[in-house]
Every structure is written in C-alpha cells, then in structure tokens.
Design a protein around this motif. Structure first.
Motif, PDB file in Angstrom:
ATOM      1  N   SER A   1      -8.199  14.998   0.905  1.00  0.00           N
ATOM      2  CA  SER A   1      -8.733  14.756  -0.436  1.00  0.00           C
ATOM      3  C   SER A   1      -9.423  13.396  -0.526  1.00  0.00           C
ATOM      4  N   TYR A   2     -10.199  13.265  -1.583  1.00  0.00           N
ATOM      5  CA  TYR A   2     -10.779  11.965  -1.930  1.00  0.00           C
ATOM      6  C   TYR A   2     -10.505  11.760  -3.412  1.00  0.00           C
ATOM      7  N   ASN A   3      -9.622  10.803  -3.715  1.00  0.00           N
ATOM      8  CA  ASN A   3      -9.171  10.613  -5.091  1.00  0.00           C
ATOM      9  C   ASN A   3      -9.987   9.518  -5.772  1.00  0.00           C
ATOM     10  N   PRO A   4     -10.845   9.871  -6.735  1.00  0.00           N
ATOM     11  CA  PRO A   4     -11.679   8.854  -7.388  1.00  0.00           C
ATOM     12  C   PRO A   4     -10.951   8.095  -8.487  1.00  0.00           C
ATOM     13  N   HIS A   5      -9.691   8.468  -8.745  1.00  0.00           N
ATOM     14  CA  HIS A   5      -8.949   7.875  -9.855  1.00  0.00           C
ATOM     15  C   HIS A   5      -7.854   6.902  -9.397  1.00  0.00           C
ATOM     16  N   VAL A   6      -7.826   6.555  -8.110  1.00  0.00           N
ATOM     17  CA  VAL A   6      -6.854   5.607  -7.562  1.00  0.00           C
ATOM     18  C   VAL A   6      -7.607   4.605  -6.700  1.00  0.00           C
ATOM     19  N   SER A   7      -7.117   3.371  -6.652  1.00  0.00           N
ATOM     20  CA  SER A   7      -7.792   2.314  -5.897  1.00  0.00           C
ATOM     21  C   SER A   7      -7.526   2.411  -4.405  1.00  0.00           C
ATOM     22  N   TYR A   8      -8.594   2.546  -3.656  1.00  0.00           N
ATOM     23  CA  TYR A   8      -8.535   2.417  -2.205  1.00  0.00           C
ATOM     24  C   TYR A   8      -8.448   0.933  -1.860  1.00  0.00           C
ATOM     25  N   ILE A   9      -8.126   0.643  -0.615  1.00  0.00           N
ATOM     26  CA  ILE A   9      -8.278  -0.731  -0.175  1.00  0.00           C
ATOM     27  C   ILE A   9      -9.777  -1.036  -0.110  1.00  0.00           C
TER      28      ILE A   9
ATOM     29  N   SER B   1       6.353   6.087  -3.116  1.00  0.00           N
ATOM     30  CA  SER B   1       7.027   7.363  -2.868  1.00  0.00           C
ATOM     31  C   SER B   1       7.059   8.216  -4.125  1.00  0.00           C
ATOM     32  N   VAL B   2       5.900   8.445  -4.691  1.00  0.00           N
ATOM     33  CA  VAL B   2       5.823   9.026  -6.030  1.00  0.00           C
ATOM     34  C   VAL B   2       6.121  10.519  -6.060  1.00  0.00           C
ATOM     35  N   SER B   3       5.754  11.247  -5.004  1.00  0.00           N
ATOM     36  CA  SER B   3       5.977  12.699  -5.025  1.00  0.00           C
ATOM     37  C   SER B   3       5.779  13.267  -3.631  1.00  0.00           C
ATOM     38  N   GLN B   4       6.075  14.537  -3.502  1.00  0.00           N
ATOM     39  CA  GLN B   4       5.841  15.233  -2.237  1.00  0.00           C
ATOM     40  C   GLN B   4       4.353  15.514  -2.022  1.00  0.00           C
ATOM     41  N   LEU B   5       3.556  15.303  -3.062  1.00  0.00           N
ATOM     42  CA  LEU B   5       2.107  15.482  -2.949  1.00  0.00           C
ATOM     43  C   LEU B   5       1.412  14.288  -3.615  1.00  0.00           C
ATOM     44  N   PRO B   6       1.478  13.109  -2.993  1.00  0.00           N
ATOM     45  CA  PRO B   6       0.900  11.921  -3.633  1.00  0.00           C
ATOM     46  C   PRO B   6      -0.605  11.992  -3.824  1.00  0.00           C
ATOM     47  N   SER B   7      -1.270  12.854  -3.080  1.00  0.00           N
ATOM     48  CA  SER B   7      -2.724  12.978  -3.246  1.00  0.00           C
ATOM     49  C   SER B   7      -3.098  13.580  -4.596  1.00  0.00           C
ATOM     50  N   ALA B   8      -2.128  14.196  -5.304  1.00  0.00           N
ATOM     51  CA  ALA B   8      -2.409  14.791  -6.614  1.00  0.00           C
ATOM     52  C   ALA B   8      -2.282  13.776  -7.742  1.00  0.00           C
ATOM     53  N   TYR B   9      -1.847  12.563  -7.422  1.00  0.00           N
ATOM     54  CA  TYR B   9      -1.578  11.578  -8.471  1.00  0.00           C
ATOM     55  C   TYR B   9      -2.815  11.256  -9.297  1.00  0.00           C
ATOM     56  N   ASN B  10      -2.573  11.031 -10.580  1.00  0.00           N
ATOM     57  CA  ASN B  10      -3.602  10.622 -11.540  1.00  0.00           C
ATOM     58  C   ASN B  10      -4.727  11.639 -11.650  1.00  0.00           C
ATOM     59  N   PHE B  11      -4.318  12.917 -11.629  1.00  0.00           N
ATOM     60  CA  PHE B  11      -5.236  14.025 -11.882  1.00  0.00           C
ATOM     61  C   PHE B  11      -6.375  14.115 -10.873  1.00  0.00           C
ATOM     62  N   ASN B  12      -6.047  13.813  -9.615  1.00  0.00           N
ATOM     63  CA  ASN B  12      -7.036  13.987  -8.557  1.00  0.00           C
ATOM     64  C   ASN B  12      -7.491  15.442  -8.535  1.00  0.00           C
ATOM     65  N   PRO B  13      -8.784  15.709  -8.642  1.00  0.00           N
ATOM     66  CA  PRO B  13      -9.261  17.098  -8.665  1.00  0.00           C
ATOM     67  C   PRO B  13      -9.202  17.799  -7.315  1.00  0.00           C
ATOM     68  N   THR B  14      -8.995  17.034  -6.202  1.00  0.00           N
ATOM     69  CA  THR B  14      -8.999  17.662  -4.876  1.00  0.00           C
ATOM     70  C   THR B  14      -7.791  17.212  -4.058  1.00  0.00           C
ATOM     71  N   PRO B  15      -6.568  17.532  -4.500  1.00  0.00           N
ATOM     72  CA  PRO B  15      -5.389  17.103  -3.739  1.00  0.00           C
ATOM     73  C   PRO B  15      -5.306  17.810  -2.392  1.00  0.00           C
ATOM     74  N   GLY B  16      -4.644  17.151  -1.441  1.00  0.00           N
ATOM     75  CA  GLY B  16      -4.488  17.732  -0.108  1.00  0.00           C
ATOM     76  C   GLY B  16      -4.700  16.681   0.961  1.00  0.00           C
ATOM     77  N   GLN B  17      -4.530  17.060   2.217  1.00  0.00           N
ATOM     78  CA  GLN B  17      -4.598  16.123   3.326  1.00  0.00           C
ATOM     79  C   GLN B  17      -5.964  15.470   3.479  1.00  0.00           C
TER      80      GLN B  17
ATOM     81  N   THR C   1       0.838  -1.192   0.000  1.00  0.00           N
ATOM     82  CA  THR C   1       0.000   0.000   0.000  1.00  0.00           C
ATOM     83  C   THR C   1       0.875   1.245   0.000  1.00  0.00           C
ATOM     84  N   GLN C   2       0.246   2.379  -0.248  1.00  0.00           N
ATOM     85  CA  GLN C   2       0.859   3.694  -0.087  1.00  0.00           C
ATOM     86  C   GLN C   2      -0.206   4.607   0.498  1.00  0.00           C
ATOM     87  N   LYS C   3       0.230   5.716   1.076  1.00  0.00           N
ATOM     88  CA  LYS C   3      -0.721   6.679   1.637  1.00  0.00           C
ATOM     89  C   LYS C   3      -0.601   8.002   0.887  1.00  0.00           C
TER      90      LYS C   3
END
Length: 548
Positions: free
Chosen positions: A371-379, A353-369, A73-75
């Motif tokens: 956020s809810y990323n609909p474009h990445v798989s949650y557990i 360890s993709v970036s200093q802002l992993p919540s922005a990955y895959n064009f997440n429209p709401t990056p940040g602490q 996993t990653q966070k």
C-alpha cells in the motif's frame, strides 16, 4: 549468473592444477597468491572493513527494529518485528563477532608492528562492539572469545563472561586507548588517512571518542555500581586535559555512506531497491511526533515528511460524504464513526503496534503489503537517496556526551552544571542536523527550557538519538524514561529488554549458554518464553525496579 560462471571456471582451473601438481608440497597449494596472510597483513588494510561494518551494524539496529521499539518509527508492512517485538527467539550475534574477529587481527598486527595509533583505534572499536553485544544480550563470550582457530573445546565453545566483567574490561580498554592516542598526529608514523572513515587518522578525535565511550558505559552501570560510575565520570571531568571528550558536533563519531551500490548505501535507499519497499513501509511513530510537534522542533522537517492528503471531519457535510477536494479528504461524521482518526494537517504518525493491519490506519484507501498511505507521515524523502547530506551512521555524539553529563550533574556528581550541559546537548544535536540557527528560539520554549527534571533530560536525549535508537533503548531500560508503553497488539504488554540467545548457540554451546541463561531473571512478561526471553532481566537491570 556471471559470478557463478566465474566461480565455476575458477574451480575447474584449480582442479586441473591440483592434478598437475599432485606431487608438490601441498602446503604451497594452500597459499593464496592474490591474498595476504593474517600473520603478515598490514592492519591498515583491515581497518576500513572494521569501521564500515561497525557503523552499518549500528544503523541497521537504530534505524530499523530498535527504532520501532523506542517508537521513533513504525512499519505498515513486514512490521511484526519492528512494531510488535515478534523477534522469533533467534537473534544472531555472528555479525558482531565477525567484526570483532577482524578487529582483533588489526590489534594483534598493530601490536606486532608497534603501531600505537592502530592499537588505540582497535581498542576503541573492541569496546564499542563488545559493549553492543553485552547491551543487547547480557552475558556473552568475552575473555574466551575470538580464539576458535586455536582449537580445543574451551576456544571453540567459549565461556560467557558476566555483564559486570565485560563492562569492567571495556572501561579498562578505553582507558588504555586514551593513553595510546594521546600523542600528536606527527608522532605516529603509520597513519593512512584514507582508511580511517571516521576521523581521517586524527588521534585526538579518536581519543575523544574513547573517553566519551567511557562516559557512556559508566552511566550504563550507574544503577548497579553507582560509586564506580560516579568516581569514573568525576575523574574524566576533573582532568579534562588528559581525558578529552566529544563536546562539539564536529567531532561526532559518524560515517557517511558512499552510495555506489546497495551494500554501501543508506538502508532505505530506493536507488538500489526497485520496489522501494524498504523506504515505503517506514512511517513516523505517533509517540515521537507528539513529543516534537508542540515545540515546533526544527529537526522534525528533516526527519519526517508531511502527509500528502490531510483529513478533515466536517459535521456540516451531508451524511455519507467521503471526497477529496483541493488535496484534502473530507468526511462526514457518520463515515468516521468510532474509528480513530488523526486530522493533523501536517504530520500524522502511526501509533505503536496499533493493529494487525497497520497499513489500514487513518482510512488508507489501499491497505496491504504494497500500500501507499497518503494520510500518514513517511520519513523524509532524503532517506530514499543512497548517500549525501544527513545520511550518516551516527554512533557517538556531542549531544549524547552532554546529556550524560547533565544527568550526572543532576545526580549531584561533580560533572559540571546540569543546565549548561543540557543546553549544550540540545545545541549540539541541532547543529549536527544542520539546524543550529534555530537554537535560541527553540531552547526558550516551554517544554524545552530546562526544568531540572530527569524526565526532560531523557526525553530530549531520546529525541536526539534518531537513527541511533539503540542508545535510547538502553537508556529506557535503565531509567524507564521516556515512559513508553507497548501498543495494543504487541507481543507483550511491555517493551522488551534484551535479545534472545540464538538457537544454535544454545544448542551447540549448551553448557556455557545454560549458565548464562540461569542468571537471567524472568518477569511476568517473559514467563511463556522461559529464561531465554526478550522480557527477562539481565544483571544490568536486576534489582533496579526499572524500566517496569
């Protein structure tokens, strides 16, 4: 606040009674009328705490930061320790020694009352927890540990035993436990089934756990002491009647969570976490998904959630297009540019360890602490529950045992047939996760069908260690497999190898800690930390050339 008021009221009552009874024998005032003194306690009263806290400790490692290390996993929020190994150099072993202290009480009282079942259980748990301590840190207090109440510098500031001595002691205790637990259940008069949350007082299953741990630790030391490891494993295999092991998923060492409160619920539950952040920030890692997707691994749907909104890049779309249609987000190529994008329609992992802002990955429209990323798989959403189903602490499994024996057989040791054990390991893992019916189709696939390589054995063992990632980490250190690589913004360019000794220990137990530190081997990745680095090598991997 109610608890605080209750404590204050209790204090006032006790203070008043002290004035009233000031002429009485003060030793009587120190007796807790509502408690049980350690020198008379029944070990069955302490055992549940030892078992439950040990199981939780394994999950808190294997489902949390160590799952990040081995790239299960990653966070994408509060992620630096999980993704980047930014551990801060102050990792405490207090929790583990607290468990060991309670477990020692179980053992001492069981010896005093000639309770052989409890003695055997306590020796198994002692081995499991001391094994975890030395696996995580290296040299550690062992023979001189747990004696602080006796006073004296040697007990309060215990010496560290070298790793080889700790493993030797663990293996001896497990062999003793094998003997203590060798009788039928009816031969033990002191078993209380309800206090044994692992095996409901079944000595045969505990005996299997003891011998399975012997296999684990023999394989752990196999790179350093190959002759000892070979002889130990071959002895267990050659005399299976007197050294039974966990061979079926039904005998796995697990603990189901109760789910009555935050303390006895699965750690990512949203039932007792109003914000839901413990669940929301955990994502599947790309590394694990890429290993499971090509084979349509039936466990994947149990562990991962599909992306809510897949991404599509369509060159036929007008420039500047970024729109959602029927639950799919479409981009024109110019909107993507050179930014990495994952358009898998089912499962998308977060790279390590993709970036200093992993919540922005895959064009997440709401990056940040938050956020809810609909474009990445949650557990999987089952991990939002407090208890039930697959929500179990899993410490030792039939899958692990068979993978160990497959590796031993591949080495040429007399441990059975490597292919048979490998296939039994796969079947046991699928069975444990409730998808055993998929075994025949799964094992027949290219990439899963046995190919006689250590890489395949270790890769499948790594997958099967889901939620018990500490074993995958320890295997990686020993073998370098699977060939995991640190991400671009990780604290170092390689995966870590150990935990830091905590600052208090280094400062207070200075002489003994310094001696242990002196035996660590620095590496190119540990130089900026000095000896006490997560990238320094303990005895276990020194001179092996592994994992890097």
């Amino acid at each position: 606040m109610n608890l605080l008021r209750k404590k204050n009221a209790t204090f006032l009552v006790l203070l008043g009674s002290l004035f009233v009874t000031s002429c009485k024998d003060l030793t009587k005032l120190n007796e807790n009328p509502n408690g049980v003194q350690p020198d008379v306690v029944n070990p069955n009263l302490v055992m549940p705490s030892v078992l439950t806290e040990s199981a939780k400790a394994f999950v808190n490692l294997g489902f949390q930061d160590i799952a990040g290390v081995v790239q299960h996993t990653q966070k994408d929020a509060w992620f630096s320790g999980h993704n980047d190994y930014d551990w801060g150099g102050d990792q405490s072993w207090t929790t583990y020694y607290d468990i060991l202290k309670n477990n020692d009480l179980v053992y001492q009282r069981a010896v005093a009352q000639n309770m052989e079942f409890q003695q055997g259980v306590a020796l198994v748990m002692k081995s499991l927890m001391f094994g975890l301590v030395t696996d995580l840190w290296g040299d550690a207090p062992y023979t001189s540990a747990l004696k602080g109440e006796l006073g004296g510098t040697a007990n309060v500031l215990p010496k560290y035993d070298d790793q080889q001595s700790v493993y030797t002691g663990i293996l001896a205790d497990l062999e003793k436990a094998n003997t203590l637990l060798s009788k039928p259940k009816s031969a033990y008069s002191s078993i209380v089934e309800s206090v044994d949350v692992f095996y409901a007082g079944d000595p045969t299953k505990w005996r299997k756990l003891a011998n399975s741990l012997r296999l684990r630790y023999y394989m752990r030391i196999s790179s350093k002491l190959p002759d000892v490891a070979k002889a130990g494993i071959e002895k267990i295999v050659s005399d299976a009647a007197n050294n039974p092991v966990i061979s079926e998923a039904a005998d796995d060492a697990t603990m189901a969570y109760v789910g009555n409160n935050a303390g006895d619920s699965w750690p990512s539950t949203t039932v007792y976490d109003v914000s839901g952040s413990n669940y929301r920030r955990i994502k599947m890692c790309t590394t694990l998904l890429k290993a499971m997707q090509p084979t349509s691994d039936p466990r994947l749907a149990l562990w991962a959630k599909k992306v809510e909104i897949p991404l599509v890049v369509d060159a036929s779309l007008p420039a500047g297009t970024d729109k959602i249609v029927n639950g799919v987000r479409y981009f024109s190529p110019d909107k993507v540019g050179s930014t990495p994008i994952d358009t898998d329609p089912n499962y998308v992992g977060l790279p390590p360890s993709v970036s200093q802002l992993p919540s922005a990955y895959n064009f997440n429209p709401t990056p940040g602490q938050t956020s809810y990323n609909p474009h990445v798989s949650y557990i999987n959403e089952i991990y939002t529950k407090a208890s039930g189903g697959i929500l179990k602490a899993r410490m030792v499994s039939a899958a692990e045992v068979h993978f160990i024996l497959a590796e031993a057989a591949l080495k040429g040791w007399a441990a059975g047939d490597a292919k048979t054990h490998y296939e039994q390991a796969i079947k046991a893992s699928l069975t444990a996760w409730g998808v055993g019916g998929n075994y025949d189709a799964f094992i027949a696939q290219k990439g899963v069908a046995y190919d006689k390589t250590l890489e395949q054995i270790m890769t499948q063992k790594w997958i099967a260690s889901w939620t018990n990632a500490t074993e995958a980490w320890f295997d990686y250190r020993r073998t370098g497999l699977p060939a995991l690589a640190a991400g671009p913004v990780a604290k170092r360019k390689a995966l870590p190898l150990r935990f830091y000794y905590m600052r208090d220990e280094v400062n207070l137990n200075k002489t003994n800690a310094a001696a242990a530190l002196d035996k660590l081997e620095t590496t190119a990745n540990s130089q900026s930390d000095g000896k006490n680095s997560a990238w320094s090598k303990t005895w276990l991997v020194q001179g092996t050339g592994k994992p890097w």
